[in-house]
Design an enzyme around this catalytic site. Structure first.
Site, PDB file in Angstrom:
ATOM      1  N   HIS A  57      -3.164  -4.711   7.511  1.00 28.16           N
ATOM      2  CA  HIS A  57      -3.863  -3.137   8.625  1.00 28.16           C
ATOM      3  C   HIS A  57      -2.986  -3.075   9.760  1.00 28.16           C
ATOM      4  CE1 HIS A  57      -5.372  -0.006  10.554  1.00 28.16           C
ATOM      5  NE2 HIS A  57      -5.471   0.699   9.874  1.00 28.16           N
ATOM      6  N   GLY A  58      -1.986  -2.707   9.669  1.00 30.93           N
ATOM      7  CA  GLY A  58      -1.289  -2.112  10.985  1.00 30.93           C
ATOM      8  C   GLY A  58       0.022  -3.233  10.877  1.00 30.93           C
ATOM      9  N   THR A 108      -6.907   6.743  10.102  1.00 34.61           N
ATOM     10  CA  THR A 108      -6.672   5.945   9.062  1.00 34.61           C
ATOM     11  C   THR A 108      -8.243   4.701   8.872  1.00 34.61           C
ATOM     12  OG1 THR A 108      -5.265   3.767   8.848  1.00 34.61           O
ATOM     13  CG2 THR A 108      -5.878   4.044  11.048  1.00 34.61           C
ATOM     14  N   THR A 109      -7.956   4.144   9.118  1.00 29.17           N
ATOM     15  CA  THR A 109      -9.304   3.054   8.093  1.00 29.17           C
ATOM     16  C   THR A 109      -9.406   2.076   9.837  1.00 29.17           C
ATOM     17  OG1 THR A 109      -8.778   2.725   6.155  1.00 29.17           O
ATOM     18  CG2 THR A 109     -10.572   1.618   6.908  1.00 29.17           C
ATOM     19  N   ASN A 158       0.664  -0.944  -0.179  1.00 29.63           N
ATOM     20  CA  ASN A 158      -0.275  -0.064  -0.361  1.00 29.63           C
ATOM     21  C   ASN A 158       0.975   1.203   0.115  1.00 29.63           C
ATOM     22  OD1 ASN A 158      -1.354   2.337   1.440  1.00 29.63           O
ATOM     23  ND2 ASN A 158      -2.769   0.956   1.655  1.00 29.63           N
ATOM     24  N   HIS A 162       0.438   6.174   1.577  1.00 29.05           N
ATOM     25  CA  HIS A 162       1.425   7.093   2.916  1.00 29.05           C
ATOM     26  C   HIS A 162       2.939   7.867   2.171  1.00 29.05           C
ATOM     27  CE1 HIS A 162      -1.385   6.858   5.641  1.00 29.05           C
ATOM     28  NE2 HIS A 162      -1.014   5.971   5.669  1.00 29.05           N
ATOM     29  N   ARG A 187      -6.584  12.921   1.087  1.00 27.89           N
ATOM     30  CA  ARG A 187      -5.797  13.048   1.479  1.00 27.89           C
ATOM     31  C   ARG A 187      -4.941  12.918   1.381  1.00 27.89           C
ATOM     32  NH1 ARG A 187      -7.545  10.291   7.266  1.00 27.89           N
ATOM     33  NH2 ARG A 187      -9.645  11.526   6.702  1.00 27.89           N
ATOM     34  N   HIS A 188      -4.392  11.620   0.641  1.00 25.02           N
ATOM     35  CA  HIS A 188      -3.557  11.108  -0.347  1.00 25.02           C
ATOM     36  C   HIS A 188      -3.097  10.662  -1.427  1.00 25.02           C
ATOM     37  CE1 HIS A 188      -5.445   7.643   1.032  1.00 25.02           C
ATOM     38  NE2 HIS A 188      -4.728   8.239   2.768  1.00 25.02           N
ATOM     39  N   HIS A 238      -5.839   3.856  -2.041  1.00 21.72           N
ATOM     40  CA  HIS A 238      -6.878   3.963  -1.492  1.00 21.72           C
ATOM     41  C   HIS A 238      -7.393   5.482  -1.505  1.00 21.72           C
ATOM     42  CE1 HIS A 238     -10.043   3.978   2.588  1.00 21.72           C
ATOM     43  NE2 HIS A 238     -10.112   5.194   1.240  1.00 21.72           N
ATOM     44  N   ARG A 283      -9.454   7.959  -0.633  1.00 22.19           N
ATOM     45  CA  ARG A 283     -10.216   8.493  -0.252  1.00 22.19           C
ATOM     46  C   ARG A 283     -10.367   9.707  -1.123  1.00 22.19           C
ATOM     47  NH1 ARG A 283      -9.329   6.949   5.223  1.00 22.19           N
ATOM     48  NH2 ARG A 283     -10.643   8.091   6.010  1.00 22.19           N
ATOM     49  N   GLU A 307     -11.570  -9.140   2.719  1.00 19.68           N
ATOM     50  CA  GLU A 307     -10.408  -8.852   3.679  1.00 19.68           C
ATOM     51  C   GLU A 307     -10.208  -9.292   5.171  1.00 19.68           C
ATOM     52  OE1 GLU A 307      -7.317  -5.729   2.093  1.00 19.68           O
ATOM     53  OE2 GLU A 307      -6.690  -5.266   3.580  1.00 19.68           O
ATOM     54  N   GLU A 349      -8.955   0.710  -3.521  1.00 22.12           N
ATOM     55  CA  GLU A 349      -9.009   0.651  -1.862  1.00 22.12           C
ATOM     56  C   GLU A 349     -10.546   1.667  -1.932  1.00 22.12           C
ATOM     57  OE1 GLU A 349      -7.455   1.354   1.992  1.00 22.12           O
ATOM     58  OE2 GLU A 349      -6.704  -0.482   0.721  1.00 22.12           O
ATOM     59  N   ARG A 402       3.443  18.710   1.614  1.00 18.59           N
ATOM     60  CA  ARG A 402       4.196  20.212   0.875  1.00 18.59           C
ATOM     61  C   ARG A 402       3.306  20.607  -0.433  1.00 18.59           C
ATOM     62  NH1 ARG A 402       9.590  22.039   2.441  1.00 18.59           N
ATOM     63  NH2 ARG A 402       9.289  21.511   4.736  1.00 18.59           N
TER      64      ARG A 402
HETATM   65  N1  PXP Z   1      -6.082  -3.247   4.185  1.00 23.15           N
HETATM   66  C1  PXP Z   1      -7.133  -2.073   3.876  1.00 23.15           C
HETATM   67  C2  PXP Z   1      -7.961  -2.424   3.630  1.00 23.15           C
HETATM   68  C3  PXP Z   1      -6.473  -1.005   4.700  1.00 23.15           C
HETATM   69  O1  PXP Z   1      -7.304  -0.082   4.274  1.00 23.15           O
HETATM   70  C4  PXP Z   1      -5.259  -0.206   4.841  1.00 23.15           C
HETATM   71  C5  PXP Z   1      -4.956   0.732   4.965  1.00 23.15           C
HETATM   72  O2  PXP Z   1      -4.881   2.000   4.578  1.00 23.15           O
HETATM   73  C6  PXP Z   1      -4.195  -1.806   4.622  1.00 23.15           C
HETATM   74  C7  PXP Z   1      -4.336  -2.905   4.255  1.00 23.15           C
HETATM   75  C8  PXP Z   1      -2.747  -1.231   5.245  1.00 23.15           C
HETATM   76  O3  PXP Z   1      -2.909  -1.156   6.489  1.00 23.15           O
HETATM   77  P1  PXP Z   1      -1.545   0.020   6.727  1.00 23.15           P
HETATM   78  O4  PXP Z   1      -1.104   0.996   6.519  1.00 23.15           O
HETATM   79  O5  PXP Z   1      -1.777   0.038   8.194  1.00 23.15           O
HETATM   80  O6  PXP Z   1      -0.582  -1.492   6.870  1.00 23.15           O
END
Ligand code: PXP
Length: 249
Positions: A198-199, A104-105, A11, A14, A53-54, A47, A49, A155, A74, A22
């Site tokens: 996620h995370g 975040t989600t 992903n 970020h 924002r990103h 993603h 959004r 997921e 996403e 900037r």
């Molecule tokens: N999977 C989904 C569906 C997400 O929304 C995200 C965060 O955008 C991730 C995975 C990845 O999460 P992380 O950035 O915390 O690794």
């Protein structure tokens, strides 16, 4: 590719977060995506959004044009996003909940309460050839509802497991992990393809990678952060190694 191969979706949101801090052109998330591809990513996740924002609309255009690996797009279940997805028809569309104020989600999608709405929402995406994935908590009711609305993929949200680990709540972490494992099996038995994310970090990835029913992990924030210290390709290579080791055991 053998059936047991666990795919890594990187992903790149970020990278765009840093760029947007900037307002210029760098760092370019598309460059990061191409590098991730070279480093062994099996797919790229981005993603778009509602508040942009990103990732931006232009990023999605460029990713669709330049990626060789599949894009996992996403998005929230809104008409605007549906139209964008139908214009691009990415390999996969992952439906996520979205709140403006969240960082975040934060949780999974409430599929069970919105079943009819979501069934109608995903039908045209499926008809257009996108693999539809639903981002949900590891919960029987949500998994059954995702199956009923016609999703091919779920997921599982690993955030609660990762947070419990980071905060030293090890009993809760272990309970979350058990639940993720049981729900992976349950979903697989229903015929759903199971992804997770996620995370996830180097410390938390192995037990999730070891669940045989899990076919793909989507990882972003940690890898982009780690890239500051060791570079993006080595950061991804290390994640790949940990996933493969866990899978081999
Ligand atoms: N999977 C989904 C569906 C997400 O929304 C995200 C965060 O955008 C991730 C995975 C990845 O999460 P992380 O950035 O915390 O690794």
């Amino acid at each position: 590719m053998n059936d047991q191969h666990l795919r890594l979706g990187v992903n790149i949101d970020h990278v765009a977060t840093v760029r947007n801090a900037r307002g210029g052109e760098t760092p370019d998330p598309v460059r990061a995506a191409l590098l991730a591809e070279e480093a062994g990513a099996d797919g790229i996740t981005a993603h778009l959004r509602e508040d942009r924002r990103h990732i931006s609309d232009r990023d999605i255009d460029a990713l669709m044009e330049r990626l060789s690996v599949p894009l996992n797009f996403e998005m929230a279940a809104t008409e605007e996003m549906q139209a964008i997805a139908l214009r691009h028809t990415p390999h996969a569309v992952c439906i996520v909940p979205e709140k403006r104020e969240e960082r975040t989600t934060e949780g999974g999608l409430e599929v069970a309460r919105e079943e009819n709405l979501l069934a109608h929402f995903i039908a045209p995406l499926r008809d257009a050839g996108c693999r539809v994935s639903i981002f949900i908590a590891a919960d029987v009711a949500q998994i059954e509802a995702a199956h009923r609305i016609g999703a091919e993929v779920i997921e599982l949200h690993t955030g609660a497991y990762c947070d419990a680990h980071a905060e030293g709540r090890y009993d809760e972490r272990d309970a979350e992990l058990t639940r993720l494992g049981e729900m992976s099996t349950f979903a697989h038995e229903l015929g759903l393809e199971v992804h997770a994310g996620h995370g996830l970090t180097y410390d938390t990835v192995a037990p999730v990678a070891a669940f045989p029913e899990v076919r793909e992990l989507n990882i972003g924030h940690f890898l982009i952060g780690e890239a500051i210290f060791r570079g993006l390709s080595p950061a991804i290579a290390e994640m790949r190694r940990l996933m493969d080791d866990a899978r081999a055991q």
